[in-house]
Design an enzyme around this catalytic site. Structure first.
Site, PDB file in Angstrom:
ATOM      1  N   ASP A 400       0.824  -1.210   0.000  1.00 14.40           N
ATOM      2  CA  ASP A 400       0.000   0.000   0.000  1.00 14.40           C
ATOM      3  C   ASP A 400       0.862   1.266   0.000  1.00 14.40           C
ATOM      4  O   ASP A 400       1.577   1.533   0.958  1.00 14.40           O
ATOM      5  CB  ASP A 400      -0.895  -0.036   1.255  1.00 14.40           C
ATOM      6  CG  ASP A 400      -1.883   1.108   1.299  1.00 14.40           C
ATOM      7  OD1 ASP A 400      -1.762   2.033   0.476  1.00 14.40           O
ATOM      8  OD2 ASP A 400      -2.761   1.070   2.169  1.00 14.40           O
ATOM      9  N   TRP A 402      -0.885   4.100  -0.955  1.00 13.38           N
ATOM     10  CA  TRP A 402      -2.027   5.003  -1.172  1.00 13.38           C
ATOM     11  C   TRP A 402      -2.669   5.449   0.143  1.00 13.38           C
ATOM     12  O   TRP A 402      -3.659   6.142   0.136  1.00 13.38           O
ATOM     13  CB  TRP A 402      -3.082   4.309  -2.043  1.00 13.38           C
ATOM     14  CG  TRP A 402      -2.562   3.970  -3.398  1.00 13.38           C
ATOM     15  CD1 TRP A 402      -2.623   4.770  -4.498  1.00 13.38           C
ATOM     16  CD2 TRP A 402      -1.903   2.770  -3.810  1.00 13.38           C
ATOM     17  NE1 TRP A 402      -2.033   4.133  -5.571  1.00 13.38           N
ATOM     18  CE2 TRP A 402      -1.579   2.912  -5.179  1.00 13.38           C
ATOM     19  CE3 TRP A 402      -1.524   1.591  -3.158  1.00 13.38           C
ATOM     20  CZ2 TRP A 402      -0.910   1.916  -5.899  1.00 13.38           C
ATOM     21  CZ3 TRP A 402      -0.866   0.607  -3.877  1.00 13.38           C
ATOM     22  CH2 TRP A 402      -0.563   0.771  -5.234  1.00 13.38           C
ATOM     23  N   ASP A 403      -2.128   4.997   1.252  1.00 13.74           N
ATOM     24  CA  ASP A 403      -2.715   5.313   2.551  1.00 13.74           C
ATOM     25  C   ASP A 403      -4.157   4.814   2.653  1.00 13.74           C
ATOM     26  O   ASP A 403      -5.014   5.456   3.237  1.00 13.74           O
ATOM     27  CB  ASP A 403      -2.650   6.825   2.839  1.00 13.74           C
ATOM     28  CG  ASP A 403      -2.729   7.123   4.342  1.00 13.74           C
ATOM     29  OD1 ASP A 403      -2.708   6.154   5.137  1.00 13.74           O
ATOM     30  OD2 ASP A 403      -2.832   8.293   4.710  1.00 13.74           O
ATOM     31  N   TYR A 404      -4.384   3.644   2.095  1.00  9.61           N
ATOM     32  CA  TYR A 404      -5.712   3.039   2.190  1.00  9.61           C
ATOM     33  C   TYR A 404      -5.843   2.241   3.496  1.00  9.61           C
ATOM     34  O   TYR A 404      -6.302   1.089   3.492  1.00  9.61           O
ATOM     35  CB  TYR A 404      -5.962   2.114   0.994  1.00  9.61           C
ATOM     36  CG  TYR A 404      -6.353   2.798  -0.290  1.00  9.61           C
ATOM     37  CD1 TYR A 404      -7.127   3.949  -0.298  1.00  9.61           C
ATOM     38  CD2 TYR A 404      -5.956   2.270  -1.521  1.00  9.61           C
ATOM     39  CE1 TYR A 404      -7.487   4.562  -1.491  1.00  9.61           C
ATOM     40  CE2 TYR A 404      -6.325   2.871  -2.726  1.00  9.61           C
ATOM     41  CZ  TYR A 404      -7.083   4.021  -2.701  1.00  9.61           C
ATOM     42  OH  TYR A 404      -7.447   4.621  -3.891  1.00  9.61           O
ATOM     43  N   ASP A 405      -5.426   2.835   4.609  1.00 13.51           N
ATOM     44  CA  ASP A 405      -5.630   2.190   5.908  1.00 13.51           C
ATOM     45  C   ASP A 405      -7.023   1.582   5.993  1.00 13.51           C
ATOM     46  O   ASP A 405      -7.986   2.184   5.527  1.00 13.51           O
ATOM     47  CB  ASP A 405      -5.595   3.237   7.038  1.00 13.51           C
ATOM     48  CG  ASP A 405      -4.285   3.937   7.152  1.00 13.51           C
ATOM     49  OD1 ASP A 405      -3.257   3.384   6.750  1.00 13.51           O
ATOM     50  OD2 ASP A 405      -4.294   5.075   7.670  1.00 13.51           O
TER      51      ASP A 405
END
Lengths: 734, 127
Positions: A400, A402-405
């Site tokens: 990741d 994209w900071d798609y936490d």
């Protein structure tokens, strides 16, 4: 993708083989007798103290579980894993049986409503037929408003609990408060004195947790405990009725989470989510300041005995075996590992806690991450809370950047499947994909599709994955952006946005970060689904999901071209900063235009709607209805409110509540309204104007036979929705 | 073009208003034309460059107190309407940036008509 992308699991299992034999036997016996007591002494050197009265507790807990009966045999896996506490876990073991948990209805005893986090209440006094009569029953003020350096940093996001006659809550700065559920009169308050400097990205306390000691006598002080984790990284346990610290817990009712994390930098490690409690173990992660530096505090997940506050286990994905009982003297938990800033959900039956993990620090550069980080970042990880070992994990983004936490609390359901039901867990994500996993094994109940990414870019192509998982069950994601989706107030600023669109690198979903030109990340890091999570009407079989539909406009900037100071403008994992982050230690810093807003007008460059709410058939994953959420009344060019009553679909943060009465209550949008929506049609039947943004999850409960709907509209600095300390309860006229 | 100086005061005020509208149109036209050409070079829509050129022309004619400017703007507006329907059909929020400002301008341009009333287009006038 298979659910078990976890070679370490096999290793762990092998390593504990000798113990497993013992464990199998234990699991087998668990339903009938009390072998755990025998196992406790062998625990050896742990921080445990012998538990007085352990035997009684065992018995009581056996009783408590009996209604569910078969639980311990629930799965060979679950049983086997119960084995593993080999050392130092006597406290956890003592509490290792499932407890009887309070139910949602008159009460709202968990952050997610019930233990399953469905946000569904069986209350039905308020219905589509009478909701238009809803009025304010009372309004309470916490008196916690920003002062000094906290100015402009408040995003309280508070969701109260209701238990018995009381509503229990925290304030933005972690003041614990009890008020009367029917009158709003304050019972007591406890101020832990959190300093302003501890505020990470926003002053946030999403909620608190309750734990009842099954062993304590009915009138014992601290039989029922209010447990909170704070911005300055403490866990506090108070008696839920009196508001006094539980002295047997930690040091005078308090645990310091900074222990074993290394250098203390206020604001770098802060807890904003309510801890999860499973089988008497308090489990918490923390928000680790995003994007600042590679050398950030560890994302370690820790379990503490809810009675004593002793460390039950730690899961440090960088050193799971070595640090299970805490790091060796003089060392710290592995730094910079993925953290969990949001709320976990517990499975008391299986003894698992499901951790929605975030991304590794730093967010937009990954080449120097360890294999363990690559394995677990942005994954849902099931931990056996009795041992601290990983049961399974399911990764929603490979590598990741994209900071798609994972921002949402997952929801436990009995999922209808081939004429049967499967114990499942619903996992929403920021990309919009909603997964349904078998919660014993972590396997998806629906095929997981592998999306071939359009490009791996030219920044770290070898690091990035060629494919990414997507859900075939449901996604909240829309088609990729096109030039014609650009917006503005006139052709002039629309043209500007079109030029920005054409100048950017953008080939679709999972566009890799680039440095030669800006790039578009769509969906942006605000979701899809964020911390508000979904509500699941388990009677009607409907998932209610509100979501954002907004891109980010980003660019990597070589470090030598920036001299951004660390700390100043980092982002909260999950909501992030609007401008960027230094990413010290990585070759690039990141410039972020959150929501891709036009520098000319401040309006988004993409056309509305920016957020919606959708009802999804639980069994089939099909959309039942889908509507924009949020009116234009507070939005407009140049930050001027348009006062237009039209529903445009605004960004939104905060979840919903579904009721047996057939209503969905939700605020969330930037129009500062709370609304009641007919769950059958999606039609908004009632609204009220809140004093600030309702970026918080509402709750519903009953007191003296009257159903209340409550929300704490604290506003949100990042959402630009003001600030308030109000807690408002609605009810039908008496 | 010395007629305006000999016109009665009322007409004179009207002429100034028309010229103001003309300047606005021309300015917007220049920006749209410049940005629109850049957008074409980037591979984007041709609408903005075309609309910009037409607006500029409209502004120039209006500044000369020529009714052709009104006609050109009306054509531009019609093209804009057609293009809007073609590009995004009937998604009304998406109509806002495309049609609202051009329609406001259309009203302003039409309001110029009385002031332009005496004179047809410049060539006619000469004839």
């Amino acid at each position: 993708m298979t659910a078990n992308r976890y070679p370490l699991l096999a290793a762990t299992a092998l390593a504990t083989l000798p113990l497993m034999a013992f464990a199998q036997q234990e699991a087998g016996d668990a339903a009938s007798e009390q072998p755990t007591i025998e196992s406790a002494p062998e625990a050896g050197e742990g921080p445990s103290s012998p538990q007085p009265g352990q035997d009684d507790r065992e018995d009581e807990q056996q009783d408590a579980t009996s209604p569910e009966g078969t639980q311990p045999e629930a799965g060979p896996q679950g049983a086997a894993r119960e084995s593993s506490p080999q050392d130092g876990a006597s406290d956890a073991q003592a509490l290792a049986e499932p407890q009887d948990l309070p139910e949602v209805g008159a009460d709202w005893p968990f952050w997610g409503g019930d233990a399953q986090a469905t946000r569904y209440s069986p209350l039905d006094q308020i219905t589509p037929g009478n909701v238009d009569q809803l009025e304010r029953a009372f309004e309470y003020h916490t008196n916690d408003m920003p002062e000094g350096t906290a100015e402009g940093k408040y995003s309280p996001e508070i969701t109260p609990l209701k238990l018995g006659d009381d509503v229990l809550m925290c304030s933005a700065m972690n003041i614990l408060i009890s008020i009367d559920a029917a009158s709003g009169e304050e019972n007591w308050r406890y101020d832990p004195g959190v300093p302003n400097e501890a505020i990470p990205y926003g002053a946030t306390c999403r909620g608190v947790s309750i734990w009842t000691d099954p062993e304590a006598a009915e009138d014992d002080i601290c039989k029922t405990r209010l447990i909170q984790a704070t911005l300055d990284a403490k866990i506090i346990a108070l008696d839920a009725e009196e508001g006094v610290p539980c002295t047997e817990f930690g040091e005078n009712g308090m645990i310091d989470l900074w222990e074993d994390l290394g250098q203390r930098v206020p604001g770098w490690y802060a807890v904003t989510a309510p801890p999860s409690i499973v089988r008497g173990v308090i489990v918490t992660g923390a928000q680790v300041k995003d994007g600042q530096a590679e050398d950030a505090p560890s994302g370690v997940i820790r379990g503490f005995d809810a009675r004593t506050g002793e460390l039950a286990w730690a899961w440090d994905l960088g050193a799971p075996e070595e640090n299970r009982d805490g790091p060796p003297e003089g060392e710290v938990y592995t730094r910079g590992t993925p953290n969990m800033w949001t709320t976990a959900v517990s499975d008391e039956e299986l003894g698992y806690v499901y951790l929605p993990l975030g991304n590794s620090s730093v967010d937009y550069w990954g080449s120097n991450r360890s294999e363990a980080e690559n394995e677990f970042s942005t994954a849902l990880v099931a931990i056996d809370a009795t041992s601290g070992e990983v049961a399974w994990s399911f990764q929603t983004v490979y590598r990741d950047v994209w900071d798609y936490d994972l921002g949402s609390q997952p929801t436990l359901v009995n999922f209808p499947h081939d004429g049967d039901t499967i114990p499942a867990i619903i996992l929403p994500s920021k990309q919009g994909d909603i997964y349904v996993l078998n919660r014993e094994t972590g396997e998806s109940l629906h095929p997981v599709e592998q999306y071939q990414v359009p490009s791996r870019g030219n920044v770290e192509p070898e690091y990035l994955s060629e494919e990414q998982p997507t859900s075939t069950y449901h996604t909240l994601r829309f088609d990729p952006l096109e030039e014609r989706d650009m917006y503005g107030m006139s052709p002039l600023d629309q043209l500007y946005c079109r030029i920005q669109f054409r100048r950017a690198n953008y080939e679709g979903f999972f566009q890799p970060p680039t440095a030669d030109a800006p790039y578009i990340q769509y969906p942006g890091y605000n979701g899809g689904s964020d911390w508000g999570s979904v509500a699941v009407d388990t009677d009607r079989g409907v998932i209610v999901a509100n979501y954002n539909d907004i891109p980010n406009y980003n660019q990597l900037i070589p470090q030598e071209e920036t001299d951004w100071p660390i700390i100043t403008d980092g982002g909260e994992s999950g909501e992030g900063s609007g401008k960027g982050a230094p990413q010290e230690g990585a070759p690039y810093s990141i410039r972020i235009n959150a929501g891709w807003r036009s520098p000319i007008t401040g309006m988004p460059c993409t056309q509305p709607p920016y957020g919606g709410i959708r009802a999804i058939d639980l069994e089939t994953g099909e959309t039942l209805w889908d509507r924009p959420i949020g009116t234009a009344r507070r939005n407009g060019p140049f930050g001027v409110a348009s006062h237009l009553p039209f529903t445009i679909g605004t960004p939104n943060n905060g979840g919903s509540v579904a009721t047996a009465g057939g209503l969905v209550f939700i605020a969330a949008a930037t129009d500062n309204l709370i609304r009641a929506i007919d769950i059958e049609t999606g039609e908004t039947l009632w609204t009220d104007v809140l004093p600030a943004g309702g970026q918080a999850n509402p709750i519903t409960y009953e007191a003296d036979g009257r159903q209340y709907v409550m929300i704490a509209p604290g506003g949100h600095h990042f959402m630009e929705t003001g600030v308030s300390d109000a807690v408002i309860a609605y009810a039908l006229p008496e | 073009m010395s007629h305006s100086t000999t016109a009665p005061p009322k007409r004179k005020a009207g002429a100034w208003a028309v010229k103001a509208v003309a300047v606005v149109l021309a300015f917007i036209g220049i920006v749209l034309l410049g940005g629109g050409v850049y957008l074409i070079l980037l591979g984007g829509s041709w609408y903005y460059a075309v609309a910009g050129a037409l607006l500029l022309a409209s502004g120039v004619f209006l500044f000369r107190m020529d009714r052709t400017g009104v006609l050109i703007y009306a054509v531009t507006w019609a093209i804009t309407l057609a293009w809007t329907v073609w590009e995004i059909q009937f998604d009304w929020w998406a109509w806002v940036p495309r049609m609202v400002a051009p329609t406001v301008l259309l009203v302003l341009v039409l309001l110029c008509l009385p002031a332009l009333g005496a004179r047809r287009s410049a060539p006619n006038q000469v004839a």
